[in-house]
Enzyme design. Structure first.
Site: not given
Lengths: 362, 200
Positions: A144, A214, A310, A343-344
């Site tokens: 990332s 967040r 992602d 994405h994580d």
């Protein structure tokens, strides 16, 4: 196994904005020994809300290091053979100089902190390597925003790393990426507690705004399939809808928790500065419009990894980088891994990623 | 290490140390690993993610991609050799693929199963069905092979494209065989080619 360390850079740090930052402190951790030839160092660059505690407990939350799965003795980033360095980026809030740092006049920088870029962060990292006496890295690795730094290091300091491993990343922030970041920044700045950035020492800061930022960002880190698997439309601690605005669905409750927990460990102004740095990121623009030109002087081997779920930095972004590297005949590997976590995925258990990382780092 | 398939072993013998090679459809990387051990600068393209991951895990430089689409992103003359082993018959346009090979590479090695092999002819003639053999092991409806080719067809394609055939090898039952009657006797063929007309 490691001791928290920090050092002050001996010279002011020149910034892309034209300003320069004096008295720059860099907080970092190291794992494993630097060999006599000083050529076994691996620099790992962290993501937006990450830190230097890659394989040691977070000092605030007590949670394990964010890449403990990958970094350690006998693990893919093997600290028995490699000297692993992970530093907090400038502009952040875990010990490196950032907006919460007290400036020369005795007050925190707050919004007086200069706007920094990914390249500025990398300049600081390279200055740290200089201080540590490491001329050439065995590898620079990141996912990332960490991947952006790895690519930026390859482009701007082409002889400083022998291998570049960039995971789930991009060579430039897209309009959609910038839009999501702007949403987060506006949430923070709309919170009365933000107070123009001057909230240090106040009873209450922009925690609500930061939590919303967040929450929004967290959604972009997951995949729809992952969210559906984990939560579906299940209700939280109740049998029937309550016809109110409590956290009725499990997914709401989860997001509220993620948002709140984040405010305990992260500074809202740092979030503004770091997201801004990512939004400005455009390697091709730095090289006069051609991404291939950005990499022409590099003598590193590259490896790009993307994940099929992602949608924040989709596979097409990695392919774009691979094509640019091919255009200047650089040795590059690329693989799109299948993982359900969006994405994580780069932070989670994807055994194929372990094999690729281990194989590429050698 | 298991022995390389004879067409790959032949390619390995022909490529000198220090050369730059692009292996298109490199699979599990067997040829690349052997080339790398010989100090050849070998890169690969492979469509299967699992194969790519295992290549990278061996320290090989392999890009996951579709040769039909991604070869275009490689610069002219970037390689001394382009290798296309047992993949030509899966290309969307084998003629354009040949031109691409000789655009990115100075020379190319191309191997393919020979559809005019007598067992194929016999299967088609006697049973009236698309043959399923060791080198074409799946049924017509599930095969990746969309452009079956014969030795003679390939030679005519090379001629039409102005491609020079430098050398040719023929194999049957995984052994090299003499060139006589190759179009009906060879199970598969390997060609080393160069040149070609400029792309239209």
């Amino acid at each position: 196994m490691t001791a928290p360390r920090s050092l002050i850079l001996p010279r002011p740090l020149p910034l892309d904005s034209g300003q320069s930052l004096g008295h720059v402190e860099i907080a970092f951790e190291t794992y494993g020994d630097l060999n006599a030839a000083r050529d076994n160092a691996i620099l790992v660059c962290h993501a937006l809300t990450g830190d230097q505690h890659i394989a040691s407990p977070h000092p605030v939350t007590g949670k394990p290091g964010w890449w403990e799965r990958l970094v350690g003795e006998g693990k893919p980033i093997d600290t028995a053979r490699h000297h692993v360095i992970c530093a907090n980026v400038i502009g952040s809030c875990m010990g490196s100089t950032g907006p919460a740092t007290v400036a020369d006049d005795g007050a925190p920088y707050a919004m007086r902190f200069p706007v920094v870029t990914i390249r500025d962060m990398v300049r600081a990292l390279v200055a740290l390597l200089d201080e540590l006496g490491i001329a050439r890295l065995h590898a620079v690795v990141g996912g990332s925003m960490g991947g952006m730094q790895a690519l930026s290091l390859a482009a701007n300091f082409p002889d400083r790393a022998a291998r570049v491993l960039a995971i789930a990343t991009t060579s430039r922030h897209s309009a959609q990426n910038i839009a999501f970041h702007e949403l987060g920044r506006q949430a923070i700045m709309a919170d009365p507690g933000w107070n123009g950035g001057d909230y240090y020492g106040a009873a209450e800061g922009p925690e609500k705004g930061l939590a919303v930022a967040r929450m929004a960002a967290h959604i972009t880190y997951l995949s729809e399939a992952g969210l559906t698997d984990k939560f579906g439309r299940r209700l939280q601690d109740r049998e029937a809808k309550g016809f109110n605005f409590d956290a009725e669905f499990q997914v709401e409750s989860y997001l509220r928790y993620q948002g709140l927990a984040f405010t305990d460990r992260f500074d809202a102004n740092a979030y503004l500065y770091i997201t801004r740095a990512m939004d400005y990121f455009d390697l091709a623009e730095e090289a006069g419009g051609s991404l291939a030109e950005a990499f022409r002087r590099s003598d590193a081997r590259f490896c790009l990894v993307s994940f099929d779920t992602d949608w924040l930095y989709p596979t097409s972004e990695s392919r774009h980088i691979v094509h640019a590297l091919n255009a200047v005949a650089k040795p590059v590997s690329f693989v799109e891994l299948s993982a359900p976590f969006g994405h994580d995925s780069f932070l989670l258990d994807v055994p194929e990623l372990d094999r690729v990382v281990e194989g590429f780092l050698g | 290490m298991t022995a390389l398939r004879p067409d790959l072993a032949t390619i390995l013998r022909r490529i000198e140390p220090g050369a730059r090679v692009l292996d298109i459809g490199c699979g599990d990387g067997a040829l690349m690993a052997a080339l790398t051990a010989k100090d050849v600068d070998a890169r690969g393209i492979e469509i299967d993610g699992g194969c790519v991951a295992s290549c990278v895990a061996q320290g090989l430089s392999v890009v996951q991609g579709d040769a039909d689409r991604d070869l275009a992103f490689y610069p002219d003359g970037a390689f001394d050799y382009a290798v296309l082993s047992q993949t030509l018959q899966t290309a969307a346009r084998p003629d354009r693929m040949m031109q691409e090979l000789l655009r990115v590479g100075r020379r190319a090695f191309v191997s393919f199963p020979n559809f005019a092999y007598w067992r194929m002819r016999w299967a088609l003639l006697s049973r009236g069905r698309m043959p399923v053999t060791r080198h074409l092991p799946v049924s017509w409806y599930e095969t990746d092979n969309i452009h079956h080719v014969t030795v003679r067809d390939f030679e005519l394609l090379a001629e039409a494209l102005g491609i020079a055939i430098e050398r040719r090898w023929f194999f049957t039952r995984d052994r090299e065989m003499p060139a006589g009657g190759a179009n009906w006797r060879a199970e598969y063929a390997l060609f080393e080619v160069s040149g070609g007309l400029p792309n239209p």
